[in-house]
Write a protein that holds these residues in place. Structure first.
Motif, PDB file in Angstrom:
ATOM      1  N   GLY A 148     -14.881  -4.553 -17.147  1.00 55.87           N
ATOM      2  CA  GLY A 148     -13.631  -4.668 -16.411  1.00 55.87           C
ATOM      3  C   GLY A 148     -13.059  -3.319 -16.028  1.00 55.87           C
ATOM      4  N   TYR A 149     -13.747  -2.602 -15.142  1.00 58.04           N
ATOM      5  CA  TYR A 149     -13.245  -1.301 -14.700  1.00 58.04           C
ATOM      6  C   TYR A 149     -11.928  -1.460 -13.947  1.00 58.04           C
ATOM      7  CZ  TYR A 149     -17.869   0.623 -15.701  1.00 58.04           C
ATOM      8  OH  TYR A 149     -19.021   1.013 -16.329  1.00 58.04           O
ATOM      9  N   ASN A 150     -11.026  -0.533 -14.181  1.00 52.37           N
ATOM     10  CA  ASN A 150      -9.786  -0.511 -13.424  1.00 52.37           C
ATOM     11  C   ASN A 150      -9.972   0.410 -12.227  1.00 52.37           C
ATOM     12  OD1 ASN A 150      -7.232  -0.436 -12.408  1.00 52.37           O
ATOM     13  ND2 ASN A 150      -6.226   0.182 -14.302  1.00 52.37           N
ATOM     14  N   LEU A 151     -10.343  -0.169 -11.102  1.00 51.44           N
ATOM     15  CA  LEU A 151     -10.616   0.624  -9.912  1.00 51.44           C
ATOM     16  C   LEU A 151      -9.357   1.204  -9.290  1.00 51.44           C
ATOM     17  CD1 LEU A 151     -13.271  -1.699  -8.232  1.00 51.44           C
ATOM     18  CD2 LEU A 151     -13.678   0.316  -9.657  1.00 51.44           C
ATOM     19  N   GLN A 152      -8.186   0.813  -9.802  1.00 53.12           N
ATOM     20  CA  GLN A 152      -6.932   1.332  -9.252  1.00 53.12           C
ATOM     21  C   GLN A 152      -6.521   2.661  -9.877  1.00 53.12           C
ATOM     22  OE1 GLN A 152      -5.210  -3.061  -9.265  1.00 53.12           O
ATOM     23  NE2 GLN A 152      -3.668  -1.601  -8.659  1.00 53.12           N
ATOM     24  N   GLU A 153      -7.343   3.196 -10.746  1.00 48.14           N
ATOM     25  CA  GLU A 153      -7.014   4.473 -11.375  1.00 48.14           C
ATOM     26  C   GLU A 153      -7.326   5.626 -10.427  1.00 48.14           C
ATOM     27  OE1 GLU A 153      -9.318   4.199 -14.930  1.00 48.14           O
ATOM     28  OE2 GLU A 153      -7.790   3.086 -16.006  1.00 48.14           O
ATOM     29  N   GLY A 176     -10.155   5.872  -2.201  1.00 48.65           N
ATOM     30  CA  GLY A 176     -10.371   6.306  -3.577  1.00 48.65           C
ATOM     31  C   GLY A 176     -11.086   5.246  -4.393  1.00 48.65           C
ATOM     32  N   MET A 177     -10.661   3.986  -4.241  1.00 54.41           N
ATOM     33  CA  MET A 177     -11.333   2.888  -4.940  1.00 54.41           C
ATOM     34  C   MET A 177     -12.785   2.772  -4.494  1.00 54.41           C
ATOM     35  SD  MET A 177      -8.260   0.032  -4.815  1.00 54.41           S
ATOM     36  CE  MET A 177      -9.284  -1.272  -5.525  1.00 54.41           C
ATOM     37  N   ALA A 178     -13.027   2.976  -3.209  1.00 56.66           N
ATOM     38  CA  ALA A 178     -14.397   2.904  -2.698  1.00 56.66           C
ATOM     39  C   ALA A 178     -15.253   4.022  -3.281  1.00 56.66           C
ATOM     40  CB  ALA A 178     -14.396   2.984  -1.172  1.00 56.66           C
ATOM     41  N   THR A 179     -14.666   5.194  -3.503  1.00 58.50           N
ATOM     42  CA  THR A 179     -15.409   6.301  -4.091  1.00 58.50           C
ATOM     43  C   THR A 179     -15.847   5.965  -5.517  1.00 58.50           C
ATOM     44  OG1 THR A 179     -14.060   7.838  -2.789  1.00 58.50           O
ATOM     45  CG2 THR A 179     -15.379   8.776  -4.560  1.00 58.50           C
ATOM     46  N   VAL A 180     -14.909   5.455  -6.322  1.00 61.25           N
ATOM     47  CA  VAL A 180     -15.244   5.040  -7.689  1.00 61.25           C
ATOM     48  C   VAL A 180     -16.292   3.936  -7.664  1.00 61.25           C
ATOM     49  CG1 VAL A 180     -14.349   4.065  -9.834  1.00 61.25           C
ATOM     50  CG2 VAL A 180     -12.950   5.668  -8.528  1.00 61.25           C
ATOM     51  N   SER A 181     -16.087   2.962  -6.780  1.00 62.51           N
ATOM     52  CA  SER A 181     -17.004   1.818  -6.707  1.00 62.51           C
ATOM     53  C   SER A 181     -18.406   2.251  -6.316  1.00 62.51           C
ATOM     54  CB  SER A 181     -16.474   0.800  -5.692  1.00 62.51           C
ATOM     55  OG  SER A 181     -15.197   0.330  -6.055  1.00 62.51           O
ATOM     56  N   THR A 182     -18.499   3.179  -5.365  1.00 61.52           N
ATOM     57  CA  THR A 182     -19.805   3.655  -4.928  1.00 61.52           C
ATOM     58  C   THR A 182     -20.538   4.350  -6.070  1.00 61.52           C
ATOM     59  OG1 THR A 182     -19.019   3.904  -2.660  1.00 61.52           O
ATOM     60  CG2 THR A 182     -21.007   5.111  -3.261  1.00 61.52           C
ATOM     61  N   ASP A 194     -10.878  -5.839  -7.915  1.00 57.38           N
ATOM     62  CA  ASP A 194      -9.603  -6.550  -7.930  1.00 57.38           C
ATOM     63  C   ASP A 194      -8.498  -5.534  -7.696  1.00 57.38           C
ATOM     64  OD1 ASP A 194     -10.061  -7.153 -11.485  1.00 57.38           O
ATOM     65  OD2 ASP A 194      -9.578  -5.288 -10.457  1.00 57.38           O
ATOM     66  N   TYR A 195      -7.308  -6.048  -7.463  1.00 61.33           N
ATOM     67  CA  TYR A 195      -6.190  -5.161  -7.128  1.00 61.33           C
ATOM     68  C   TYR A 195      -4.911  -5.841  -7.592  1.00 61.33           C
ATOM     69  CZ  TYR A 195      -3.394  -1.782  -4.535  1.00 61.33           C
ATOM     70  OH  TYR A 195      -2.518  -0.780  -4.204  1.00 61.33           O
ATOM     71  N   GLU A 241     -20.337  -7.076  -5.934  1.00 57.55           N
ATOM     72  CA  GLU A 241     -20.845  -8.413  -6.257  1.00 57.55           C
ATOM     73  C   GLU A 241     -19.712  -9.434  -6.321  1.00 57.55           C
ATOM     74  OE1 GLU A 241     -23.978  -5.758  -6.812  1.00 57.55           O
ATOM     75  OE2 GLU A 241     -21.998  -5.625  -7.766  1.00 57.55           O
ATOM     76  N   TYR A 242     -18.539  -9.010  -6.807  1.00 60.59           N
ATOM     77  CA  TYR A 242     -17.410  -9.920  -7.001  1.00 60.59           C
ATOM     78  C   TYR A 242     -16.150  -9.321  -6.363  1.00 60.59           C
ATOM     79  CZ  TYR A 242     -20.434 -11.651 -10.786  1.00 60.59           C
ATOM     80  OH  TYR A 242     -21.491 -12.128 -11.530  1.00 60.59           O
ATOM     81  N   TYR A 243     -15.329 -10.211  -5.835  1.00 59.06           N
ATOM     82  CA  TYR A 243     -14.008  -9.794  -5.363  1.00 59.06           C
ATOM     83  C   TYR A 243     -13.000 -10.818  -5.837  1.00 59.06           C
ATOM     84  CZ  TYR A 243     -10.109  -8.826  -2.136  1.00 59.06           C
ATOM     85  OH  TYR A 243      -8.870  -8.558  -1.601  1.00 59.06           O
ATOM     86  N   GLN A 244     -12.026 -10.345  -6.633  1.00 58.45           N
ATOM     87  CA  GLN A 244     -10.967 -11.196  -7.172  1.00 58.45           C
ATOM     88  C   GLN A 244      -9.666 -10.754  -6.511  1.00 58.45           C
ATOM     89  OE1 GLN A 244      -7.975 -12.643  -8.412  1.00 58.45           O
ATOM     90  NE2 GLN A 244      -8.000 -10.856  -9.744  1.00 58.45           N
ATOM     91  N   PRO A 245      -9.152 -11.495  -5.517  1.00 53.91           N
ATOM     92  CA  PRO A 245      -8.053 -10.998  -4.678  1.00 53.91           C
ATOM     93  C   PRO A 245      -6.649 -11.383  -5.132  1.00 53.91           C
ATOM     94  CG  PRO A 245      -8.941 -12.991  -3.716  1.00 53.91           C
ATOM     95  CD  PRO A 245      -9.707 -12.751  -4.987  1.00 53.91           C
ATOM     96  N   TRP A 246      -6.501 -11.850  -6.354  1.00 49.62           N
ATOM     97  CA  TRP A 246      -5.200 -12.326  -6.811  1.00 49.62           C
ATOM     98  C   TRP A 246      -4.504 -11.302  -7.689  1.00 49.62           C
ATOM     99  CZ3 TRP A 246      -3.245 -16.942  -5.116  1.00 49.62           C
ATOM    100  CH2 TRP A 246      -4.146 -17.780  -4.446  1.00 49.62           C
TER     101      TRP A 246
END
Length: 433
Positions: A148-153, A176-182, A194-195, A241-246
């Motif tokens: 469960g990475y926090n991509l909002q950091e 920034g989130m895309a950089t971490v995700s990549t 997620d966000y 792989e997953y997107y949780q938009p809530w």
């Protein structure tokens, strides 16, 4: 000293440009990250090419994603720069069993001072250092195939969550989130995007939230969904792989933002509003994101019966939430009733892929209900054993589980949960790192 509870709430102003031309770092908001235009007036660099000649591509693709991430606090790569690293990414096949480990969310991320010398906290390379902490925790749970990475950091950090971001700031945050995700994708990680933002407008002074279902729907369709589409574009770009938009579970969101007007609605109208919301969000995201679309569900078994009949079957994966409470007996009662409700919903709607994700044993929710003389740490392992027993007694096949492992306090409980994860990994033939 600033005291802020929002996640990493500190405003940063970025002045260093990483690269020039079409890879212009922090202020670039073109090419797929946002539907907004950068307000730069009529500067020469934004003028069309002379004589219709194509511009010279000066984007530097020689840097590594790690080097970009290490300097995220100084500058954020443009979408064009990110394309250097995302074009070869591939979406991994959804695993047969979803086994997640997550850290507990930080309680206070302001971090302004160092208690040893009372100096300002060094925010440089914050995103990179936080990611290393996350990955170190991930290594403690090698059985899990998703973390469960926090991509909002990532910057920019908000001082006031009630003010929010400008369009350019939000685009920067997505980059920034895309950089971490990549970076994570390059490490071979399954990635869930997620966000989360504050779910209740009532917490914000001088902001008038919706006063009716029609006002709420207008906000939902004109603000929330377009923002989630932007995030979906980013998630598709990096082949998540997953997107949780809530932000939170649909029912919780409606109740927290609805104030009195939602409670005053007839049960059938409550159901219809919730159904319209989840359906319209799915319909907006499906053409944009081709991975697994996830919806999270938490409906307390004895409350809001109207929302128990909402149908989530259109979503690719339904993540049911469990927040245990009280002593062992109270936990067993909660699990029996909550899991009975979830299984009823799954059977009724023919939900094909479901997981018990965000299974959280928060000491606070237990301690406040414990009888006198009972200490949580003395029964923590028994609480987890009650969870394992309840999962073992499920009548329907389970497709995954996620535990907030960061909440585990005692060695006995950690050994028990790790053994449980070992057994699940073996049973489902999951690759263990």
């Amino acid at each position: 000293m600033i005291n802020i509870s929002c996640s990493f709430c500190l405003v940063f102003y970025f002045s260093i440009a990483l690269l020039s031309a079409c890879g212009s770092g922090g202020s670039d908001s073109n090419s797929g990250g946002s539907n907004t235009n950068n307000e730069t007036g009529n500067s020469q660099e934004n003028d069309p090419p002379i004589n219709n000649e194509p511009p010279i591509n000066t984007v530097d693709c020689t840097l590594t994603v790690q080097s970009l991430l290490e300097n995220l606090e100084d500058t954020t790569p443009s979408w064009e720069q990110l394309d250097c690293y995302t074009q070869d990414l591939a979406r991994l096949t959804r695993p047969s069993f979803y086994l997640q480990a997550s850290d507990q969310p930080p309680e206070d991320n302001s971090g302004e001072t160092d208690n040893n010398n009372d100096t300002m906290f060094d925010w440089r390379q914050l995103s990179w250092r936080l990611l290393q902490t996350d990955m170190a925790l991930f290594e403690e749970w090698p059985q899990a195939n998703i973390w469960g990475y926090n991509l909002q950091e990532v910057p920019p950090y908000l001082v006031d969550p009630c003010v929010g971001y400008t369009a350019d700031e939000f685009d920067q945050r997505l980059r920034g989130m895309a950089t971490v995700s990549t970076y994570l994708k390059q490490q071979g990680q399954l990635l869930k995007v997620d966000y989360f933002t504050p779910p209740s407008m009532s917490e914000c002074e001088n902001i008038n939230g919706p006063t009716s279902s029609s006002e709420w729907l207008s906000w939902w369709e004109e603000t929330y969904i377009p923002e989630r589409v932007q995030i979906a574009q980013m998630a598709e770009r990096i082949k998540a792989e997953y997107y949780q938009p809530w932000d939170v579970e649909p029912g919780i969101m409606l109740r927290s933002m609805g104030e009195d007007w939602f409670d005053a609605m007839e049960p059938a109208a409550q159901t219809q509003l919730a159904q319209q919301a989840i359906d319209s969000l799915y319909e907006a995201l499906r053409p944009v994101f081709s991975g697994t679309l996830v919806v999270i569900v938490l409906e307390r078994w004895e409350f809001y019966q109207s929302l128990h009949s909402v149908d989530y079957s259109e979503w690719d994966q339904v993540n049911f939430v469990l927040f245990t409470e009280g002593d062992v007996e109270a936990t067993q009662n909660y699990l029996a009733n909550q899991l009975a409700l979830y299984q009823e919903m799954i059977t009724r709607d023919g939900i094909e892929y479901w997981v018990l994700q965000e299974l959280t044993v928060n000491p606070i929710t237990h301690e406040r209900l414990l009888p006198a003389g009972v200490e949580f740490e003395d029964i923590e392992a028994d609480i987890y054993q009650a969870i394992i027993d309840a999962i073992g007694s499920l009548e329907l096949p389970l497709n995954g589980i996620g535990i907030t492992t960061g909440h585990i306090l005692t060695d006995d409980a950690k050994v028990l949960v790790q053994a449980f994860y070992d057994s699940l990994a073996s049973e489902h033939q999951l690759k263990v790192r």
